[in-house]
Enzyme design. Structure first.
Site: not given
Ligand code: MG
Length: 370
Positions: A163, A192, A219, A244, A268
């Site tokens: 992250k 990400d 991402e 995303d 998702k």
């Molecule tokens: Mg993500």
């Protein structure tokens, strides 16, 4: 078979340690768990994890929407009528995908239980032999992330997800290169940014510095509304781009296909309103030559299992990131993680047992709709 009763629980899952991403720090994870009961004596479970930063939904608002709108609307319907159920929910309220996903997931759990089959057997069967998951590292100083990455490799993880997206983009480049240095050249590293880089130009400059670092993908480098910017970044750099937050609806996916804005999609269930649409999006992505991942909003065994069933059923879903149950210190289900794989039980429906006493313990408030 008809749905005769719904129980709605507002719960907070305690986290082992705070989860830190570019746009938020979570001390615990609020979620809504629903149990749908049928006239045949079956119970199906669903979960909503609303993310106000991504879909604009909020925990307490989602509770009211399920209580006042969606759950009363589906009482009396058959869980097999999933197209009609989505159509009814969409007619009542636009958007609100996480709340709709809770209903969708519970309906698939019921369908599977009704016919004695795991959900994946209803939506494509077993297309994938193994479902693995990465070690997700929160944003921290480069040397701390490098140290945690080394530990994850020693623990047997097959990939890392970093992250980043906080502060200057150059700090993120330093974090990523420090981790690469620490784990050697071959360990798969996914990055990400969670929309954290401020413009396509800044993203291009950062990604250029990472081109020799064997990064699996970058991402969501920039803000979700800028699909044209995503296409610009992709055209100017040599690292695969994953969308995303930019991909929530089928309309978003069509725009990404039109503009050739991504190589990989992070689907998702909480963004696309559940299993029904996730499998359609994966199919559309396949037609456009894109790979997919099933990610999560950090869900319990209920939402995570639902995501894994979708991943199991599609050849072009090549990765999963549904590690919620590993991040929680207390949970309600028994989805089985065995480094670095998730093992679906093969039992009917989602294939998990929900511990009612544990669910009651973690519940802040609840209501019954008949
Ligand atoms: Mg993500």
């Amino acid at each position: 078979m008809k749905i005769t009763k719904a129980t709605l629980h507002a719960v907070r899952f305690p986290l082992n340690e705070p989860f830190i991403i570019s746009y938020a720090t979570y001390p615990d994870m609020p979620a809504l768990i629903i149990a749908l009961e049928t006239d045949t004596g079956l119970v199906g479970y669903g979960e909503a994890v609303p993310d106000e930063h991504v879909t604009g939904e909020y925990f307490t608002a989602a509770y009211e929407i399920l209580k006042e709108q969606f759950l009363p609307a589906i009482i009396g319907m058959s869980p097999f009528d999933i197209e009609a159920i989505h159509s009814k929910m969409n007619a009542l309220m636009s958007r609100n995908p996480a709340s709709k996903a809770a209903v969708d997931i519970a309906c698939y759990d019921l369908m599977g239980k009704a016919v004695g089959q795991p959900v994946y057997n209803l939506i494509g069967g077993q297309a994938t032999a193994h479902l693995d998951y990465p070690k997700v590292l929160s944003i921290e100083a480069p040397e701390i992330m490098a140290e945690k990455a080394k530990k994850a490799v020693e623990m047997g993880y097959a990939s890392l997800k970093l992250k980043v997206g906080k502060g200057q983009a150059q700090e993120d480049v330093d974090r990523i290169l420090a981790v690469r240095e620490a784990v050697g050249k071959d360990m798969p590293i996914r990055v990400d940014v969670n929309q954290g880089w401020k413009s396509p130009g800044i993203a291009v400059a950062a990604i250029k510095q990472l081109e020799g670092a064997n990064i699996t993908w970058i991402e969501q480098p920039i803000r979700m509304g800028d699909i044209r910017g995503l296409a610009e970044i992709r055209s100017k750099t040599a690292v695969p781009i994953m969308a995303d937050e930019s991909i929530q609806s089928m309309e978003d996916l069509l725009e990404i296909i039109r503009l050739e804005a991504a190589d990989v999609l992070n689907i998702k269930l909480m963004k696309c309103a559940g299993i029904f649409h996730a499998i359609q999006m994966a199919k559309a992505a396949e037609a456009a030559g894109m790979l997919c991942q099933i990610g999560s909003m950090v869900e319990s065994s209920v939402g995570s299992a639902a995501g894994y069933h979708v991943a199991m059923s599609r050849i072009n879903i090549e990765s999963t990131e549904l590690t919620g149950p590993l991040l929680f210190s207390e949970e309600i289900g028994d989805l089985k993680y065995e480094h670095p794989y998730v093992l679906l039980s093969g039992k009917p429906g989602l294939g998990i047992e929900v511990d009612q006493a544990q669910l009651d313990k973690l519940t802040e408030k609840s209501c019954v709709i008949k």
